[in-house]
Scaffold this active site. Structure first.
Site, PDB file in Angstrom:
ATOM      1  N   LYS A 116      82.179 -14.837  30.914  1.00 15.29           N
ATOM      2  CA  LYS A 116      81.024 -14.835  30.010  1.00 15.29           C
ATOM      3  C   LYS A 116      79.934 -13.870  30.450  1.00 15.29           C
ATOM      4  O   LYS A 116      79.295 -13.224  29.619  1.00 15.29           O
ATOM      5  CB  LYS A 116      80.456 -16.255  29.899  1.00 15.29           C
ATOM      6  CG  LYS A 116      81.376 -17.268  29.230  1.00 15.29           C
ATOM      7  CD  LYS A 116      80.696 -18.618  29.141  1.00 15.29           C
ATOM      8  CE  LYS A 116      81.562 -19.645  28.421  1.00 15.29           C
ATOM      9  NZ  LYS A 116      82.740 -20.028  29.195  1.00 15.29           N
ATOM     10  N   GLU A 293      80.038 -15.923  23.284  1.00 15.51           N
ATOM     11  CA  GLU A 293      81.289 -15.562  23.939  1.00 15.51           C
ATOM     12  C   GLU A 293      82.315 -15.207  22.886  1.00 15.51           C
ATOM     13  O   GLU A 293      82.112 -15.451  21.687  1.00 15.51           O
ATOM     14  CB  GLU A 293      81.815 -16.720  24.790  1.00 15.51           C
ATOM     15  CG  GLU A 293      82.126 -17.986  23.998  1.00 15.51           C
ATOM     16  CD  GLU A 293      82.494 -19.166  24.897  1.00 15.51           C
ATOM     17  OE1 GLU A 293      82.462 -19.007  26.127  1.00 15.51           O
ATOM     18  OE2 GLU A 293      82.819 -20.232  24.360  1.00 15.51           O
ATOM     19  N   ARG A 297      91.879 -15.442  21.231  1.00 13.24           N
ATOM     20  CA  ARG A 297      93.078 -16.192  20.847  1.00 13.24           C
ATOM     21  C   ARG A 297      92.823 -16.820  19.488  1.00 13.24           C
ATOM     22  O   ARG A 297      91.746 -16.675  18.907  1.00 13.24           O
ATOM     23  CB  ARG A 297      93.356 -17.293  21.870  1.00 13.24           C
ATOM     24  CG  ARG A 297      92.132 -18.171  22.106  1.00 13.24           C
ATOM     25  CD  ARG A 297      92.419 -19.405  22.910  1.00 13.24           C
ATOM     26  NE  ARG A 297      91.220 -20.094  23.353  1.00 13.24           N
ATOM     27  CZ  ARG A 297      90.476 -20.903  22.590  1.00 13.24           C
ATOM     28  NH1 ARG A 297      90.820 -21.115  21.330  1.00 13.24           N
ATOM     29  NH2 ARG A 297      89.407 -21.500  23.075  1.00 13.24           N
TER      30      ARG A 297
END
Length: 652
Positions: A116, A293, A297
């Protein structure tokens, strides 16, 4: 297109990928651990390979075994699902080195967004707004505490690796910073193997709004609009929706443009999500959102985007990974209607959302959606399957779509009220209460809503006399197992005993209930309840209920009331300590012990920390007393293990 793919995951996401693969004519290979040998995803796949023992470190996190399974079965590509190895760039390198295709972004893209702090520095360079905070490498407590003072309290300590609310602590005052930092670091280390953190300004009335992005290897990147994931407990999402309520054209334009810019900055290919935090204290404004963030996926909540855009994101993943261009251009992607997703978990909402285990003796979802709405159920379990302590306790995702937000919300409420689960504590009643909450219904939702309303949302009304009577009636047919389509069949032939009353005992929580069940000459059942109910009820209609070993569960709306049916021949072997002991609420690891044998403690004092499912749970004293015994650090305990025992003279 690939001829065969391996799915490096389990549960509902593995089943989800298999369905799309089958639709495209792609054969699928499942992998499984000892605990999942009989799992639904194993049954659905064309082939299945055993990869190890039940703990994830010995199975689903073993990239070497997964790659070996893919090569042995002739799979050309690996779909990681979400969680496990889905955002592990080293695994991506291993997959490509083996001559296989990773169905997802490149290792370089994952590395760029995987931590992050580094991701936020990268986004600042790309011109994407970033929440105020400290995202540097130095981790000394003095420096972090100093940065927290500069930012201004309240602040949020966040693990720089991973997500899901693990390694995250809100801190209100400088005096609490040190302990919160220690807890966040321990949890982050356990969950991600990395205890480094970042410190950010805590936005009081914050919205969590994320944008679905998709890229291909030709440099094309599109967005599929936004999702609102503000309904969270313990920093974990509960109900997601698309589009975001109250979204303005100006904010949508600014946010989606920033998301596409972020994806292009790392040459992104595949499905990804850019998560933003939005200050909603003065409504949604185009200059009050910041990058949090990127999830490199597919997201758990991707179905709501599919419902409002008419797309199959898993199909897009397979097409892009096989070398095709994006199926649609930006102008071809449109929004239609409104969708909600509710995550149904095995957990006890009334006990701080503690994860639960158990066997799903009864599992029934609604057959159809209300008129004008559509619905889908994403699950990886069937009736009879066990919720084990090894994996996430999600049972299913219930997704609905309607023409507008209100229609979709009504469909969600109806679907939850028709869902029946028995054998484990579940959160359906909590989800239904949240869907009916006045603020949530009005779209006035922020990340603190559940915390503010938690007591009301998790409170379950006591069972009515009618519910108790129905349970007693079902329990009185001892020895017969009622089929799910006819809860009364256990009483077949019972009518011969018109003049007799059958004594039935039940237990609900700590309450013992005595009922007398009889059959009237006209065929109706009569149930007389002892004190404190002191009522006699005639029952005509069959209630919704399920019988399972030693129990009866009666369903009323989204609430399942489970009653224990004591075995009259069993000896009472527990007249035990009662409140003189504290037991483990779930299987776990004793991470930290804060008290010692012989120590006098006060009510509410933290005694030890139990780590379960990578989260920390504090066990506190329920009363003043002296500790006679306490568990040792590092001990592995099962559900119900005595953790603390108080001396007998501790309280009167």
């Amino acid at each position: 297109m690939f001829a065969k793919i391996l799915i490096a995951n389990r549960g509902e996401i593995a089943c989800r990928v298999i369905r799309t693969a089958r639709k495209l004519g792609v054969r699928s290979v499942a992998v499984y651990s000892d605990a999942d040998a009989g799992a639904l995803h194993v049954e659905m796949a064309d082939e299945a390979v055993h990869i190890g023992a039940s703990p994830v470190s010995e199975s689903y996190l073993r990239g070497d075994k997964i790659i070996a399974a893919a090569l042995a079965t002739g799979a050309e590509a690996i779909h990681p699902g979400y969680g496990f190895l889905s955002e592990n760039p080293d695994f991506v390198d291993q997959v490509t080195a083996a001559g296989l295709v990773f169905i997802g972004p490149s290792a370089a893209s994952i590395r760029a967004m995987g931590l992050k702090d580094a991701a936020k520095r990268l986004m600042e360079k790309a011109g994407v707004p970033v929440v105020p905070g400290y995202h540097g490498e130095a981790q000394e407590i003095v420096l972090l505490a100093s940065k927290a003072r500069e930012i201004g309290y309240p602040v949020l300590i966040k693990a720089r690796a991973g997500g899901g609310g693990k390694g995250m602590r809100r801190v209100e005052h400088p005096d609490d910073f040190s302990e919160a930092l220690s807890g966040a670091r321990r949890e982050a280390k356990a969950a991600f193997g990395d205890d480094r953190v970042l410190v950010e300004k805590y936005i009081d009335k914050s919205r969590h709004i994320e944008v679905q992005v998709f890229g291909d290897i030709f440099g094309n990147v599109v967005h599929l609009y936004e999702r609102d994931c503000s309904a969270q407990r313990r920093h974990q999402k509960v109900i997601e929706e698309a589009p975001a309520p109250g979204m303005t054209p100006a904010l949508r334009k600014a946010m989606t443009e920033a998301a596409v810019k972020a994806a292009k900055a790392i040459n992104y290919s595949g499905a990804g999500t850019i998560e933003f935090i939005v200050d909603a204290s003065q409504g949604l404004k185009a200059d009050r959102f910041w990058f949090m963030e990127m999830n490199t996926r597919l997201q758990v909540e991707h179905p709501v985007t599919e419902m409002v855009t008419g797309t199959d994101l898993v199909e897009w993943q397979l097409r892009v990974a096989s070398g095709e261009k994006l199926p649609k251009t930006q102008s071809e992607i449109t929004l239609s209607g409104h969708a909600f997703e509710a995550r149904i978990y095995a957990e006890d909402a009334a006990k701080g959302f503690l994860p639960a285990t158990g066997t799903l003796h009864h599992l029934k979802f609604p057959d159809t959606a209300p008129e004008g709405a559509s619905m889908r159920i994403e699950t990886g379990v069937r009736a009879g399957d066990a919720i084990s302590p090894f994996y996430d306790p999600m049972i299913a995702k219930l997704i609905v779509h309607g023409k507008g937000r209100q229609a979709a919300l009504e469909a969600l409420s109806m679907a939850l009220s028709q869902t029946e689960i028995a054998g484990s504590t579940v959160n359906t009643a909590f989800l239904a209460a949240l869907a009916a909450d006045a603020d949530f219904s009005a779209g006035d939702v922020d990340t603190g809503l559940i915390g503010r309303h938690q007591q009301a949302l998790t409170a379950v009304p006591p069972p009515s006399s009618e519910i108790i009577a129905a349970a007693a009636l079902a329990a009185s047919g001892a020895g017969a197992q009622a089929p799910t389509d006819d809860p009364w069949s256990s009483l077949a032939g019972y009518g011969h005993f018109h003049t007799l009353a059958r004594r039935t005992r039940l237990r609900y929580g700590e309450d013992e209930i005595l009922a007398l069940v009889s059959v009237r000459p006209d065929g109706r059942f009569q149930v007389a309840l002892d004190a404190p109910y002191d009522s006699a009820l005639d029952l005509r209609a069959a209630p919704r209920l399920a019988r399972w070993p030693g129990h009866v569960t009666v369903f009323s709306g989204a609430v399942g009331y489970s009653f224990a049916v004591p075995d009259p021949l069993a000896r009472a072997d527990e007249i035990a300590a009662g409140s003189d002991s504290l037991r483990a609420p779930m299987p776990g690891l004793v991470k930290l012990v804060r008290a010692a044998k012989g120590e006098a403690v006060i009510k509410g004092q933290p005694l030890l920390i139990l780590e379960a499912m990578k989260m920390e749970h504090t066990i506190s004293a329920t009363h003043d007393g002296t500790i006679a015994e306490i568990a040792t650090e590092g001990a592995q305990v099962t559900d119900g293990t005595v953790l603390v025992r108080f001396a007998e003279e501790a309280h009167g």
